[in-house]
Design an enzyme around this catalytic site. Sequence first.
Site, mmCIF file in Angstrom:
data_model
loop_
_atom_site.group_PDB
_atom_site.id
_atom_site.type_symbol
_atom_site.label_atom_id
_atom_site.label_comp_id
_atom_site.label_asym_id
_atom_site.label_seq_id
_atom_site.Cartn_x
_atom_site.Cartn_y
_atom_site.Cartn_z
ATOM 1 N N LYS A 118 0.833 -1.206 0.000
ATOM 2 C CA LYS A 118 0.000 0.000 0.000
ATOM 3 C C LYS A 118 0.868 1.257 0.000
ATOM 4 C CE LYS A 118 -4.456 -1.247 0.174
ATOM 5 N NZ LYS A 118 -5.094 -2.329 0.477
ATOM 6 N N LYS A 202 -4.073 -9.819 -7.533
ATOM 7 C CA LYS A 202 -5.461 -10.203 -7.244
ATOM 8 C C LYS A 202 -6.463 -9.174 -7.794
ATOM 9 C CE LYS A 202 -6.439 -7.965 -2.895
ATOM 10 N NZ LYS A 202 -7.479 -7.929 -1.918
ATOM 11 N N LYS A 205 -11.017 -4.120 -5.506
ATOM 12 C CA LYS A 205 -12.017 -3.049 -5.644
ATOM 13 C C LYS A 205 -11.381 -1.751 -6.066
ATOM 14 C CE LYS A 205 -14.387 -4.312 -1.564
ATOM 15 N NZ LYS A 205 -13.278 -4.159 -0.628
HETATM 16 N N1 AQP Z 1 -9.157 -11.327 -5.514
HETATM 17 C C1 AQP Z 1 -9.650 -11.910 -4.444
HETATM 18 N N2 AQP Z 1 -9.813 -13.252 -4.421
HETATM 19 C C2 AQP Z 1 -10.346 -13.878 -3.329
HETATM 20 N N3 AQP Z 1 -10.757 -13.217 -2.228
HETATM 21 C C3 AQP Z 1 -10.617 -11.869 -2.223
HETATM 22 N N4 AQP Z 1 -10.928 -10.936 -1.326
HETATM 23 C C4 AQP Z 1 -10.577 -9.707 -1.786
HETATM 24 N N5 AQP Z 1 -10.042 -9.821 -3.014
HETATM 25 C C5 AQP Z 1 -10.058 -11.152 -3.309
HETATM 26 C C6 AQP Z 1 -11.567 -11.231 -0.054
HETATM 27 O O1 AQP Z 1 -12.716 -10.401 0.053
HETATM 28 C C7 AQP Z 1 -12.923 -10.106 1.426
HETATM 29 C C8 AQP Z 1 -13.196 -8.652 1.569
HETATM 30 O O2 AQP Z 1 -12.061 -7.914 1.240
HETATM 31 P P1 AQP Z 1 -11.905 -6.444 1.828
HETATM 32 O O3 AQP Z 1 -12.943 -5.582 1.267
HETATM 33 O O4 AQP Z 1 -11.866 -6.479 3.300
HETATM 34 O O5 AQP Z 1 -10.494 -5.975 1.425
HETATM 35 P P2 AQP Z 1 -9.478 -6.423 0.393
HETATM 36 O O6 AQP Z 1 -8.999 -7.808 0.651
HETATM 37 O O7 AQP Z 1 -8.435 -5.390 0.410
HETATM 38 O O8 AQP Z 1 -10.351 -6.438 -0.935
HETATM 39 P P3 AQP Z 1 -10.174 -5.627 -2.248
HETATM 40 O O9 AQP Z 1 -11.285 -6.024 -3.113
HETATM 41 O O10 AQP Z 1 -8.814 -5.764 -2.792
HETATM 42 O O11 AQP Z 1 -10.421 -4.142 -1.789
HETATM 43 P P4 AQP Z 1 -9.464 -2.890 -1.808
HETATM 44 O O12 AQP Z 1 -9.177 -2.648 -3.238
HETATM 45 O O13 AQP Z 1 -10.273 -1.837 -1.183
HETATM 46 O O14 AQP Z 1 -8.233 -3.208 -1.023
HETATM 47 C C9 AQP Z 1 -11.679 -10.567 2.189
HETATM 48 O O15 AQP Z 1 -11.994 -11.768 2.855
HETATM 49 C C10 AQP Z 1 -10.683 -10.820 1.119
HETATM 50 O O16 AQP Z 1 -9.798 -11.885 1.451
#
Ligand code: AQP
Length: 340
Positions: A118, A202, A205
Amino acid sequence: MENKPIKEITVSGIRPTGKVHLGNYLGAIKNFVTMQDEFETCYYFIADYHSLTTHNNADLLPVNVRRSLATYLACGLDPEKAIVYLQSDLPQIPELYLLLNMFAHKGELEKCTTFKEKIRTPGQTVNAGLLTYPVLMAADIIIHKATKVPVGKDQQQHLEMTRTFANRFNHLTNSDFFPEPQGFSYGNSLIKILSLDGKGGKMSKSDENENNAIYLTDSDKEITKKIKKAKTDTGPTEKNSPLTPGIEALFGIMDCVSNPEIVADYKEQYANCTIKYGYLKLQLAEDLVKYIAPIRETIFEIENNQEYLKSVVEKGGEKARESATKTVDGVRKLLGINYF
Ligand code: AQP
């Protein structure tokens, strides 16, 4: 909430940082839905405090919170079976977070992979909340003394840190107050759905290029277009070649949404170098459209019913505060915050 076969507590959440994507669904929410029928007590929350570590936009936050909540419900979370709430409705969480900070070491937080990633993001302010993200996540989990945490593979290290803080607390207070929470997924291992950019990262969002993720609110046309545009290579030239990241991303999704026999057939074609990516993409787009359309329509239906959304989190918040209060009372006592 009685008569469920597994007598354990489960907790998980998602950050309302943007549109919920297929990775969030397959890595997390889909498991929440199955678990609500099997685990005695399930807590699922919207991690709004967490979103402030990287996304600070007061106009967007309410929209994202309501949509994330509608997504939970549209995917099948049932407030009669699971406790659904907002993180910021539990004042006990910031209290436990503060207290747990005394059990987290600066060095281990700085070494955390997601923190290192990050802070490399151009324009990202390195605030203290970002550094102590794993402490807040630990507070979210152990506030209910959870033992199972349905998360994607990307959260594995954070979960390891939760165990470290919980164990350190137990050790330093000479107690066994907190159990050790474990990651959970149905199937053999935690899931990681890859970005469609073909680089092996991965699906996320906050990816600036919306073509790299399939959102649960994408139209049929958008889904088809994104799959068609997904980056691949020119195809294998040697038999049994390892999957390149672009095709690994497509097979990863296919494994979750398509008929296993059809997937096996395409994998065989890849192994013997006869695969035509165009056909594979058509098949995947068709299967994904079928998979996502009913969820999308339900999200749109529910998100307009704000009264219903509010009633769900009010009821869930009440129950979650009950459990959180018990835990924080116990922590205070063990730390000696108990003077008269
Ligand atoms: N690509 C992924 N594959 C499988 N699981 C995923 N998760 C996120 N991306 C993947 C799982 O979704 C849950 C919620 O995630 P989060 O919103 O708490 O944060 P994150 O992991 O940081 O998800 P994002 O989508 O990547 O959001 P941003 O971009 O805001 O950081 C978690 O259980 C995560 O494992």
